[in-house]
Design a protein around this motif. Structure first.
Motif, mmCIF file in Angstrom:
data_model
loop_
_atom_site.group_PDB
_atom_site.id
_atom_site.type_symbol
_atom_site.label_atom_id
_atom_site.label_comp_id
_atom_site.label_asym_id
_atom_site.label_seq_id
_atom_site.Cartn_x
_atom_site.Cartn_y
_atom_site.Cartn_z
ATOM 1 N N SER A 1 2.543 -30.003 5.235
ATOM 2 C CA SER A 1 2.455 -30.178 3.781
ATOM 3 C C SER A 1 1.517 -29.168 3.153
ATOM 4 C CB SER A 1 1.952 -31.577 3.446
ATOM 5 O OG SER A 1 2.897 -32.538 3.824
ATOM 6 N N VAL B 1 -0.290 -28.866 -0.729
ATOM 7 C CA VAL B 1 -0.493 -29.490 -2.037
ATOM 8 C C VAL B 1 -0.165 -28.456 -3.106
ATOM 9 C CG1 VAL B 1 -2.207 -30.477 -3.598
ATOM 10 C CG2 VAL B 1 -2.207 -31.107 -1.171
ATOM 11 N N LYS C 1 -0.419 -27.493 -7.059
ATOM 12 C CA LYS C 1 -1.172 -27.776 -8.278
ATOM 13 C C LYS C 1 -0.766 -26.755 -9.329
ATOM 14 C CE LYS C 1 -5.905 -28.184 -9.955
ATOM 15 N NZ LYS C 1 -7.311 -28.050 -9.611
ATOM 16 N N ARG D 1 4.736 -29.018 -12.266
ATOM 17 C CA ARG D 1 4.420 -29.193 -10.843
ATOM 18 C C ARG D 1 5.561 -29.877 -10.110
ATOM 19 N NH1 ARG D 1 0.755 -33.855 -9.550
ATOM 20 N NH2 ARG D 1 2.749 -34.850 -9.951
ATOM 21 N N VAL E 1 3.910 -30.906 -1.872
ATOM 22 C CA VAL E 1 3.667 -32.261 -2.356
ATOM 23 C C VAL E 1 2.651 -32.223 -3.501
ATOM 24 C CG1 VAL E 1 4.162 -33.293 -0.102
ATOM 25 C CG2 VAL E 1 1.803 -32.720 -0.695
ATOM 26 N N ALA F 1 -0.680 -33.513 -5.642
ATOM 27 C CA ALA F 1 -2.036 -33.834 -5.175
ATOM 28 C C ALA F 1 -2.193 -35.310 -4.827
ATOM 29 C CB ALA F 1 -3.066 -33.426 -6.226
ATOM 30 N N GLU F 2 -1.439 -36.186 -5.505
ATOM 31 C CA GLU F 2 -1.561 -37.622 -5.220
ATOM 32 C C GLU F 2 -1.150 -37.952 -3.790
ATOM 33 O OE1 GLU F 2 0.946 -37.027 -8.256
ATOM 34 O OE2 GLU F 2 -1.017 -36.263 -8.769
ATOM 35 N N LYS G 1 -1.800 -36.016 -1.200
ATOM 36 C CA LYS G 1 -2.536 -35.012 -0.430
ATOM 37 C C LYS G 1 -2.600 -35.381 1.049
ATOM 38 C CE LYS G 1 -6.618 -32.222 -0.348
ATOM 39 N NZ LYS G 1 -7.804 -31.790 -1.015
ATOM 40 N N THR G 2 -2.011 -34.502 1.827
ATOM 41 C CA THR G 2 -2.010 -34.685 3.277
ATOM 42 C C THR G 2 -2.398 -33.382 3.957
ATOM 43 O OG1 THR G 2 0.320 -34.096 3.363
ATOM 44 C CG2 THR G 2 -0.202 -36.436 3.194
ATOM 45 N N SER G 3 -2.968 -32.469 3.180
ATOM 46 C CA SER G 3 -3.242 -31.138 3.714
ATOM 47 C C SER G 3 -4.450 -30.541 3.026
ATOM 48 C CB SER G 3 -2.020 -30.240 3.464
ATOM 49 O OG SER G 3 -2.315 -28.905 3.771
ATOM 50 N N GLU H 1 -3.452 -25.536 -0.118
ATOM 51 C CA GLU H 1 -3.043 -25.791 -1.487
ATOM 52 C C GLU H 1 -2.470 -24.515 -2.103
ATOM 53 O OE1 GLU H 1 -5.365 -28.381 -4.615
ATOM 54 O OE2 GLU H 1 -6.215 -26.365 -4.608
#
Length: 178
Positions: free
Chosen positions: A42, A44, A46, A84, A101, A103-104, A106-108, A111
């Motif tokens: 993943s 993120v 933004k 986004r 993905v 930010a909500e 967030k698995t990484s 970014e």
């Protein structure tokens, strides 16, 4: 007295006919995030907007130097969230090595930040999207790519402008991840 009463009634009727047009709310066609089925690493995503884009009005450039904010044509959701989501969907459809993905989710620690400098209709019958990207990984920032996309608008009005901007986002995704 009758003349005064008639004049007042006429003024009231005319003022009712001259009421302000209704506000219309617009949304990008693919502004709902869809989590892809893959299990790739993943990233993120933004989106950061330039100051003029942070309001909820659609923008229209009337000449080389002037941008107007629409008064009755507004975004139905925060523009940074809509951009986004649509960009993440576009990037995920491109089949890259990552899963983008919000930010909500967030698995990484990695970014991708997309800076949008312009997102507007133009006086020449096209729409314009300009900006640049930066990759962040473990608090280190690496410059990405500049992008500038001009898309012809098919038809008149704000709905045609929103559709053209949406097509422009597909091109932006292609420039971010060729």
């Amino acid at each position: 007295m009758k003349a005064l009463l008639c004049a007042a009634a006429t003024a009231l009727v005319l003022s009712a006919c001259a009421s302000a047009p209704a506000t219309e709310y617009h949304r990008l066609p693919d502004a709902v995030y869809r989590l892809p089925d893959n299990h790739k690493p993943s990233v993120v995503l933004k989106v950061v907007l330039a100051e003029p884009l942070k309001g909820n009005a659609l923008l229209y450039q009337t000449d080389a130097h002037t941008v107007h904010f629409a008064k009755q044509h507004l975004w139905s959701q925060a523009l940074d969230i809509a951009l986004r989501n649509q960009l993440a969907n576009e990037l995920n459809r491109r089949g890259s090595a990552w899963r983008f993905v919000p930010a909500e989710l967030k698995t990484s620690e990695q970014e991708l930040v997309v800076y949008i400098e312009s997102f507007q209709g133009r006086y020449d019958g096209s729409t314009q999207i300009d900006g640049y990207t930066a990759w962040r990984n473990n608090n280190q920032t690496v410059p990405g790519r500049n992008f500038s996309v001009t898309t012809p608008q098919q038809g008149d009005g704000y709905n045609a402008m929103v559709e053209s901007l949406s097509l422009g986002l597909q091109q932006v995704a292609a420039e971010i991840l060729p």
